[in-house]
Design a protein around this motif. Structure first.
Motif, PDB file in Angstrom:
ATOM      1  N   UNK A   4       0.692  -1.259  -0.027  1.00  0.00           N
ATOM      2  CA  UNK A   4       0.021  -0.192  -0.178  1.00  0.00           C
ATOM      3  C   UNK A   4       0.808   1.291   0.113  1.00  0.00           C
ATOM      4  N   UNK A   5       0.108   2.266  -0.726  1.00  0.00           N
ATOM      5  CA  UNK A   5       1.239   3.597  -0.857  1.00  0.00           C
ATOM      6  C   UNK A   5       1.523   3.946   0.403  1.00  0.00           C
ATOM      7  N   UNK A   6       0.663   4.180   1.476  1.00  0.00           N
ATOM      8  CA  UNK A   6       0.873   4.723   2.657  1.00  0.00           C
ATOM      9  C   UNK A   6       2.116   4.102   3.553  1.00  0.00           C
ATOM     10  N   UNK A   7       2.028   2.563   3.297  1.00  0.00           N
ATOM     11  CA  UNK A   7       3.251   1.853   4.000  1.00  0.00           C
ATOM     12  C   UNK A   7       4.546   1.993   3.343  1.00  0.00           C
ATOM     13  N   UNK A   8       4.709   2.254   1.947  1.00  0.00           N
ATOM     14  CA  UNK A   8       5.661   2.397   1.367  1.00  0.00           C
ATOM     15  C   UNK A   8       6.301   3.575   1.926  1.00  0.00           C
ATOM     16  N   UNK A   9       5.517   4.623   2.011  1.00  0.00           N
ATOM     17  CA  UNK A   9       5.738   6.119   2.513  1.00  0.00           C
ATOM     18  C   UNK A   9       6.325   5.836   3.881  1.00  0.00           C
ATOM     19  N   UNK A  10       5.677   5.119   4.721  1.00  0.00           N
ATOM     20  CA  UNK A  10       6.030   4.919   6.065  1.00  0.00           C
ATOM     21  C   UNK A  10       7.392   4.330   6.032  1.00  0.00           C
ATOM     22  N   UNK A  11       7.735   3.306   5.170  1.00  0.00           N
ATOM     23  CA  UNK A  11       9.148   2.757   5.193  1.00  0.00           C
ATOM     24  C   UNK A  11      10.252   3.754   4.834  1.00  0.00           C
ATOM     25  N   UNK A  12       9.875   4.773   3.797  1.00  0.00           N
ATOM     26  CA  UNK A  12      10.708   5.886   3.546  1.00  0.00           C
ATOM     27  C   UNK A  12      11.232   6.708   4.513  1.00  0.00           C
ATOM     28  N   UNK A  13      10.071   7.191   5.241  1.00  0.00           N
ATOM     29  CA  UNK A  13      10.130   7.991   6.364  1.00  0.00           C
ATOM     30  C   UNK A  13      11.007   7.416   7.597  1.00  0.00           C
ATOM     31  N   UNK A  14      10.734   6.320   7.775  1.00  0.00           N
ATOM     32  CA  UNK A  14      11.376   5.575   8.828  1.00  0.00           C
ATOM     33  C   UNK A  14      12.898   5.306   8.484  1.00  0.00           C
ATOM     34  N   UNK A  15      13.161   5.072   7.041  1.00  0.00           N
ATOM     35  CA  UNK A  15      14.454   5.038   6.843  1.00  0.00           C
ATOM     36  C   UNK A  15      15.637   6.109   7.247  1.00  0.00           C
ATOM     37  N   UNK A  16      14.677   7.331   7.169  1.00  0.00           N
ATOM     38  CA  UNK A  16      15.395   8.531   7.158  1.00  0.00           C
ATOM     39  C   UNK A  16      15.751   8.739   8.630  1.00  0.00           C
ATOM     40  N   UNK A  17      14.569   8.104   9.428  1.00  0.00           N
ATOM     41  CA  UNK A  17      14.953   8.328  11.059  1.00  0.00           C
ATOM     42  C   UNK A  17      15.939   7.212  11.648  1.00  0.00           C
ATOM     43  N   UNK A  18      16.284   6.376  10.657  1.00  0.00           N
ATOM     44  CA  UNK A  18      17.433   5.456  11.165  1.00  0.00           C
ATOM     45  C   UNK A  18      17.139   3.955  11.066  1.00  0.00           C
ATOM     46  N   UNK A  19      15.874   3.437  10.550  1.00  0.00           N
ATOM     47  CA  UNK A  19      15.581   2.076  10.400  1.00  0.00           C
ATOM     48  C   UNK A  19      15.710   1.958   8.850  1.00  0.00           C
ATOM     49  N   UNK A  20      16.703   0.935   8.662  1.00  0.00           N
ATOM     50  CA  UNK A  20      16.958   0.645   7.382  1.00  0.00           C
ATOM     51  C   UNK A  20      15.905   0.230   6.579  1.00  0.00           C
ATOM     52  N   UNK A  21      15.877   0.625   5.468  1.00  0.00           N
ATOM     53  CA  UNK A  21      14.782   0.403   4.347  1.00  0.00           C
ATOM     54  C   UNK A  21      14.855  -1.101   3.944  1.00  0.00           C
ATOM     55  N   UNK A  22      13.783  -2.033   3.937  1.00  0.00           N
ATOM     56  CA  UNK A  22      13.888  -3.329   3.303  1.00  0.00           C
ATOM     57  C   UNK A  22      14.578  -3.359   2.048  1.00  0.00           C
ATOM     58  N   UNK A  23      15.329  -4.580   1.948  1.00  0.00           N
ATOM     59  CA  UNK A  23      15.955  -4.927   0.680  1.00  0.00           C
ATOM     60  C   UNK A  23      15.015  -4.823  -0.550  1.00  0.00           C
ATOM     61  N   UNK A  24      14.005  -5.059  -0.497  1.00  0.00           N
ATOM     62  CA  UNK A  24      13.076  -5.403  -1.874  1.00  0.00           C
ATOM     63  C   UNK A  24      12.432  -3.733  -2.155  1.00  0.00           C
ATOM     64  N   UNK A  25      12.057  -3.176  -1.121  1.00  0.00           N
ATOM     65  CA  UNK A  25      11.920  -1.732  -1.366  1.00  0.00           C
ATOM     66  C   UNK A  25      12.938  -0.759  -1.881  1.00  0.00           C
ATOM     67  N   UNK A  26      14.021  -1.094  -1.229  1.00  0.00           N
ATOM     68  CA  UNK A  26      15.255  -0.322  -1.540  1.00  0.00           C
ATOM     69  C   UNK A  26      15.541  -0.708  -3.114  1.00  0.00           C
ATOM     70  N   UNK A  27      15.410  -1.945  -3.491  1.00  0.00           N
ATOM     71  CA  UNK A  27      15.973  -2.310  -5.029  1.00  0.00           C
ATOM     72  C   UNK A  27      15.042  -1.577  -5.887  1.00  0.00           C
ATOM     73  N   UNK A  28      13.714  -1.692  -5.577  1.00  0.00           N
ATOM     74  CA  UNK A  28      12.799  -1.123  -6.430  1.00  0.00           C
ATOM     75  C   UNK A  28      12.752   0.361  -6.295  1.00  0.00           C
ATOM     76  N   UNK A  29      12.899   1.095  -5.360  1.00  0.00           N
ATOM     77  CA  UNK A  29      13.077   2.327  -5.299  1.00  0.00           C
ATOM     78  C   UNK A  29      14.271   2.867  -6.214  1.00  0.00           C
ATOM     79  N   UNK A  30      15.232   2.183  -5.945  1.00  0.00           N
ATOM     80  CA  UNK A  30      16.525   2.713  -6.715  1.00  0.00           C
ATOM     81  C   UNK A  30      16.174   2.607  -8.587  1.00  0.00           C
TER      82      UNK A  30
END
Length: 240
Positions: A191-217
């Protein structure tokens, strides 16, 4: 800022055209009476820059109707969370006035946003809802509608924050950042809001999971390649 101008015959039929700084059309909203309802045809871009004009046009169309408005979004080229929230807001206002706001046609660009947020069913025309009232297509539970509506309205700030992070990190425009966010959400089946949450959390110090990181790139690479190709074609045109 876009400029607003009347179109399609002026105020009598409630039509508004929005143009950019060089006069190119950005958004057109045309409303016409259809019995006790008003048919509103929207084409162009539903984004933050057109938010005020879109809301005003929808409110005017709703006020002019006895039963509510029917939306034709088949001509929408781009829709982000601000456009979605404007449509959700007019739906809520319609319900408050004992009217309805329905969607009769929708483009793939707009449909993706509704699919990602699970809100398209909230705009089902009344007749279609009755037709789906069976074992295989149950009617929408009002409690589910409330949850969907609140979630869509409350996650706009989170999505806008994630889009801002993408803009700052990768030097993207607002539309490019939105495209990256949507592509990542779709390609990870999240879901879009969950993807947004993962991205925001990664800025706050929680690593972005591998799959979202790969597809984001991959999404960033795609939109920047499209931009560079467009810029190159523009440079060639200017040089000829």
């Amino acid at each position: 800022m876009p400029n607003s101008a009347r179109c399609c015959g002026g105020p009598s039929n409630g039509c508004t055209s929005l143009t950019d700084q060089v006069g190119s059309p950005r958004l057109t909203i045309c409303a016409r009476p259809d019995g006790e309802r008003t048919l509103v045809t929207v084409s162009g871009d539903l984004d933050l820059s057109a938010d005020a004009e879109l809301q005003q046009a929808l409110r005017s169309a709703l006020t002019a109707s006895a039963k509510g408005i029917d939306l034709d979004l088949a001509g929408v080229d781009f829709c982000d969370c601000s456009g979605l929230n404007a449509l959700l807001a007019i739906r809520q206002q319609a319900l408050d006035e004992s009217k309805t706001a329905t969607i009769h046609a929708i483009s793939p660009a707009a449909g993706r946003v509704f699919a990602l947020t699970g809100t398209l069913s909230l705009f089902d025309p009344e007749g279609e809802v009755h037709q789906r009232d069976d074992a295989s297509h149950p009617s929408t539970d009002p409690r589910v509608e409330v949850v969907q509506l609140r979630r869509a309205m409350q996650t706009r700030g989170l999505i806008d924050l994630a889009r801002g992070i993408l803009m700052a990190t990768f030097s993207l425009s607002a539309e490019e950042a939105w495209t990256v966010l949507v592509m990542t959400s779709q390609n990870t089946n999240t879901k879009l809001h969950r993807t947004a949450r993962q991205l925001v959390d990664s800025v706050r110090g929680e690593p972005l999971p591998a799959a979202p990181r790969r597809h984001l790139s991959a999404a960033v690479t795609h939109v920047t390649a499209v931009r560079d190709r467009t810029d190159d074609e523009g440079a060639v045109d200017l040089g000829t």
